[in-house]
Design an enzyme around this catalytic site. Structure first.
Site, PDB file in Angstrom:
ATOM      1  N   ASP A 110      43.284  33.813  40.165  1.00 34.66           N
ATOM      2  CA  ASP A 110      44.675  33.529  40.552  1.00 34.66           C
ATOM      3  C   ASP A 110      45.419  32.721  39.473  1.00 34.66           C
ATOM      4  O   ASP A 110      46.013  31.666  39.768  1.00 34.66           O
ATOM      5  CB  ASP A 110      44.721  32.729  41.870  1.00 34.66           C
ATOM      6  CG  ASP A 110      43.894  33.343  42.981  1.00 34.66           C
ATOM      7  OD1 ASP A 110      43.849  34.584  43.068  1.00 34.66           O
ATOM      8  OD2 ASP A 110      43.302  32.581  43.772  1.00 34.66           O
ATOM      9  N   GLU A 147      50.331  39.885  49.023  1.00 35.20           N
ATOM     10  CA  GLU A 147      50.142  38.476  48.644  1.00 35.20           C
ATOM     11  C   GLU A 147      50.431  38.332  47.150  1.00 35.20           C
ATOM     12  O   GLU A 147      50.802  39.301  46.478  1.00 35.20           O
ATOM     13  CB  GLU A 147      48.707  38.016  48.953  1.00 35.20           C
ATOM     14  CG  GLU A 147      47.640  38.739  48.162  1.00 35.20           C
ATOM     15  CD  GLU A 147      46.211  38.361  48.557  1.00 35.20           C
ATOM     16  OE1 GLU A 147      46.009  37.557  49.475  1.00 35.20           O
ATOM     17  OE2 GLU A 147      45.293  38.900  47.920  1.00 35.20           O
TER      18      GLU A 147
HETATM   19  O1  FUB Z   1      41.977  33.046  45.800  1.00 42.80           O
HETATM   20  C1  FUB Z   1      42.155  33.191  47.189  1.00 42.80           C
HETATM   21  C2  FUB Z   1      43.120  34.265  47.485  1.00 42.80           C
HETATM   22  O2  FUB Z   1      42.663  35.498  46.949  1.00 42.80           O
HETATM   23  C3  FUB Z   1      44.478  34.093  46.874  1.00 42.80           C
HETATM   24  O3  FUB Z   1      45.268  33.146  47.524  1.00 42.80           O
HETATM   25  C4  FUB Z   1      44.961  35.482  46.954  1.00 42.80           C
HETATM   26  O4  FUB Z   1      46.121  35.742  46.248  1.00 42.80           O
HETATM   27  C5  FUB Z   1      43.761  36.244  46.474  1.00 42.80           C
HETATM   28  O5  FUB Z   1      43.688  36.279  45.078  1.00 42.80           O
END
Ligand code: FUB
Length: 359
Positions: A52, A259
């Site tokens: 991320d 997301e």
């Molecule tokens: O790293 C945890 C979660 O996985 C993140 O918040 C999302 O975007 C995905 O990458």
């Protein structure tokens, strides 16, 4: 230290395949093996797992704020419980390819008074001499909220505020500062990110995504207060429309927001970029202001190895860079490694599609 680093005792090498350079030592994979995927780029960091990556240019260098993945021994599920991170390391890099510096831990979960578990994807911003680290973490009721921590240096250490940002929820904060100095936070994520639980405005554990033919759930955006510690307004929907002006639908799994929001501006165009989650693309939509609406354009990163795909985009030394992650080092979806590659905007504003594998 926890569990992880078996791949090699590689120092942090920044062995990066970028801008057409040929890189010397890919120490973790010395012999070509045709049965293994060939990755377009090499991990930036090999002694801990990172994911991320939110990248910004601060003080003339690129600072990277990734998640720090660990093996917590939790079984994988759709709720993302296996992503059980507990701190953030902060990194900087001045040339690509080049040496990456690990500035150590900038924030520990144990120092966040309201935090329960799961320190997920962070972002950072600068304003008026101060640095702000934004982070999603579940509170003691297991509800994701977004917190902020402050520092006078981009590498921290960061001091968390005593409570989450009022009115914040869900995950994946990304803060964009426009040319006029106004800052906006984009946030939200489905499934384990709990966005569907907020669809009525209140937290509801039985909240679901809308029906297939209804408009898809949207990411949220809110202008930040001048002190960068609060929302200056109630979060609004980040609307993504198709080319006919119709909202993307829940069933548009290969296009709709899931997301990992990001915002960048190029040539007067506002690019809202995000992950499509269960179809594993990075996609983009263009608008003419930070709130949108944004018109869906297509994808710019094909699926990487691993379930999640998450990115940031930053301009450095006249080139746009895409920071992303995959699971090259571990082969496990919750133990990721960050990478970087060049991102190219065409003259008409479209973005060139990147394949993270070399055929
Ligand atoms: O790293 C945890 C979660 O996985 C993140 O918040 C999302 O975007 C995905 O990458």
């Amino acid at each position: 230290m926890t569990t992880i680093i078996h791949t090699s005792k590689l120092k942090i090498l920044a062995v990066i395949g970028l801008f057409g350079f040929t890189f010397p030592s890919i120490a973790q994979n010395p012999k070509p093996d045709s049965s293994k995927p060939k990755f377009l780029n090499q991990p930036l960091i090999s002694d801990i797992y990172t994911a991320d990556p939110s990248a910004h240019v601060f003080e003339g260098k690129i600072y990277i704020y990734p998640s720090h993945d660990i093996e917590a021994g939790i079984k994988e599920n759709d709720n993302g419980d296996h992503f059980a991170m507990r701190d953030y390391h902060i990194f900087s890099i001045e040339t690509i390819p080049g040496k990456i510096t690990d500035h150590g831990v900038g924030l520990y979960i144990k120092n966040i008074p309201w935090a329960g578990r799961q320190l997920w994807a962070p972002d950072a911003a600068y304003k008026n001499g101060g640095y702000y680290l934004y982070f999603p973490v579940k509170d003691k009721n297991d509800i994701f909220r977004i917190g902020v921590a402050t520092s006078y240096a981009p590498a921290g250490p960061y001091k968390p505020e005593l409570k989450p940002i009022p009115g914040s929820f869900s995950i994946d904060p990304a803060v964009f500062t426009d040319a006029d100095g106004s800052s906006y936070m984009y946030f939200g994520g489905l499934w384990g990110g709990q966005l569907q639980r907020w669809s009525t405005g209140n937290y509801d554990t039985s909240g679901k995504e809308p029906a297939d033919d209804e408009p898809a759930l949207s990411a949220k955006v809110s202008k930040m207060s001048k002190d960068m510690l609060q929302f200056a307004e109630s979060p609004r929907d980040v609307k993504i429309l198709d080319k006919n002006g119709n909202a993307l639908l829940t069933k548009d799994h290969d296009k709709r927001f899931f997301e990992g929001s990001w915002m960048h501006r190029d040539n007067g165009r506002y690019y809202f970029t995000y992950s499509t989650g269960d179809t594993h693309f990075l996609a983009y939509a263009i608008g003419n202001n930070p709130y949108g609406p944004f018109t869906y354009q297509g994808t710019f990163l094909k699926p990487v190895q691993g379930w999640t795909t998450h990115h940031s985009i930053v301009k450095y030394k006249d080139k746009w860079l895409l920071f992303y992650h995959d699971t090259e080092l571990s082969g496990k979806t919750h133990l990721r490694n960050i990478k970087v590659t060049e991102l190219v905007h065409n003259a008409d504003g479209t973005i060139q599609l990147i394949d993270p594998f070399v055929k």
